[in-house]
Motif scaffolding. Structure first.
Motif, mmCIF file in Angstrom:
data_model
loop_
_atom_site.group_PDB
_atom_site.id
_atom_site.type_symbol
_atom_site.label_atom_id
_atom_site.label_comp_id
_atom_site.label_asym_id
_atom_site.label_seq_id
_atom_site.Cartn_x
_atom_site.Cartn_y
_atom_site.Cartn_z
ATOM 1 N N UNK A 18 0.815 -1.215 0.000
ATOM 2 C CA UNK A 18 0.000 0.000 0.000
ATOM 3 C C UNK A 18 0.848 1.264 0.000
ATOM 4 N N UNK A 19 2.033 1.206 0.589
ATOM 5 C CA UNK A 19 2.904 2.384 0.663
ATOM 6 C C UNK A 19 3.225 2.924 -0.731
ATOM 7 N N UNK A 43 -5.801 3.414 10.303
ATOM 8 C CA UNK A 43 -5.403 4.816 10.434
ATOM 9 C C UNK A 43 -4.078 5.082 9.733
ATOM 10 N N UNK A 44 -3.177 4.089 9.745
ATOM 11 C CA UNK A 44 -1.902 4.231 9.025
ATOM 12 C C UNK A 44 -2.152 4.327 7.518
ATOM 13 N N UNK A 45 -3.087 3.528 7.034
ATOM 14 C CA UNK A 45 -3.434 3.582 5.610
ATOM 15 C C UNK A 45 -4.014 4.947 5.248
ATOM 16 N N UNK A 46 -4.848 5.458 6.110
ATOM 17 C CA UNK A 46 -5.448 6.774 5.873
ATOM 18 C C UNK A 46 -4.367 7.849 5.822
ATOM 19 N N UNK A 176 12.006 -6.680 -2.054
ATOM 20 C CA UNK A 176 11.380 -6.166 -0.830
ATOM 21 C C UNK A 176 9.904 -5.886 -1.094
ATOM 22 N N UNK A 177 9.063 -6.232 -0.117
ATOM 23 C CA UNK A 177 7.623 -6.112 -0.326
ATOM 24 C C UNK A 177 7.180 -4.679 -0.630
ATOM 25 N N UNK A 178 7.747 -3.705 0.075
ATOM 26 C CA UNK A 178 7.322 -2.316 -0.148
ATOM 27 C C UNK A 178 7.680 -1.825 -1.541
ATOM 28 N N UNK A 179 8.725 -2.390 -2.153
ATOM 29 C CA UNK A 179 9.094 -1.984 -3.516
ATOM 30 C C UNK A 179 8.049 -2.427 -4.538
ATOM 31 N N UNK A 180 7.341 -3.504 -4.231
ATOM 32 C CA UNK A 180 6.352 -4.032 -5.167
ATOM 33 C C UNK A 180 5.289 -2.989 -5.485
#
Length: 298
Positions: A18-19, A43-46, A176-180
């Motif tokens: 999501x990042x 809330x982090x997603x928001x 890395x997952x966040x890079x996806x």
């Protein structure tokens, strides 16, 4: 403007994807479906920029159809035992709502070459079959092994030991997952993928032996490496799977661990994305970058 809808964003994979996915251009709004909009993860997603949509029951067809109305693309990072029926329901709702592209929760090995004999992978293939039957285009994203997570499955950190299958020289893709999420965000603007297809992503390409050294150097440890015969490993994998299918979760994941490590040693190239990846010009973290980032402690 059409919206982007994401399911499963509060999960371990979803929160990381999501990042980057929130940076996708050409979508408004970007909606994240959550079961509890008051949770810390929601809330982090928001805070990232996602518009929260609370859906208590993901098996409710009417609720699913309502949440995907106006969406052009739907992305799922769901996992767990209910992934297949929920994603299948999302597919039905998406087709009825006029969604033009579904990105299912694949993200690991390239099952088209790896195969889907293992039950966990067979489930992912079943989702794609359901989308094809429904006539909904899909984009399958393959990223190899999650470099910020997989060593927790493979390595004995307490004793600084790891057992590889074969000679440990088989090379595989690590991402890395966040890079996806960042790469997927760019891919959604690629007209060549608007009607579906596959996307390979690669952060690094290393052998198991070299990956062990990179991890050890980053942590200031020297891992003891043992090796297992590929055929003997397959026997153990099959035996554990028998117990796993009877409800023993430890045996199931033990079998999956051996499956992931053993297939490259038996000639399976489904985790080698070195010739087929497209990072869309984004510089992804190398395995050394990831290991030095602190995800595996120090």
């Amino acid at each position: 403007m059409s919206s982007l809808v994401m399911f499963g964003a509060t999960g371990g994979l979803g929160m990381e994807v999501a990042k980057g996915l929130v940076t996708a251009e050409g979508f408004e709004p970007k909606r994240s479906v959550v079961r509890d909009a008051s949770s810390d993860k929601a809330k982090k997603l928001q805070a990232m920029g996602w518009t929260l949509v609370e859906v208590k029951d993901l098996t409710d067809p009417a609720a699913l159809e309502a949440v995907v109305q106006g969406a052009k693309v739907v992305v799922s990072t769901l996992s767990g035992n209910d992934m297949i029926p929920i994603e299948t329901s999302i597919i039905h709702a998406s087709k009825k709502a006029g969604v033009t592209l579904f990105v299912p929760s694949q993200f690991g090995v390239d099952y088209t070459r790896w195969g889907s004999a293992f039950p966990f992978l067979a489930g992912k293939k079943a989702v794609l079959d359901a989308a094809e039957k429904e006539g909904l285009p899909t984009l399958s994203v393959f990223a190899g092994f999650f470099s910020d997570l997989i060593f927790e499955l493979f390595c004995d950190f307490e004793n600084s030991k790891v057992t590889w299958i074969g000679d440990g020289n088989d090379k595989v893709t690590w991402t890395r997952r966040s890079d996806i999420g960042y790469v997927l965000a760019k891919a959604l603007a690629d007209p060549e993928l608007s009607n579906g297809g596959t996307l390979g992503i690669q952060g690094d390409f290393q052998s198991f032996n070299d990956a062990t050294k990179i991890l050890g150097d980053a942590l200031g440890k020297e891992f003891t490496i043992e090796y297992m015969d590929p055929n003997e490993a397959k026997k153990q994998e099959d035996e554990l799977l028998k117990n796993g299918l009877k409800g023993d979760l430890g045996a199931f994941f033990g079998s999956f661990k051996l499956h992931l490590m053993g297939e490259p040693a038996r000639g399976n190239n489904g985790c080698d994305l070195s010739m087929s990846f497209n990072n869309y010009g984004i510089e992804l973290q190398t395995l050394e970058d990831v290991c030095k980032s602190g995800v595996y402690g120090s």
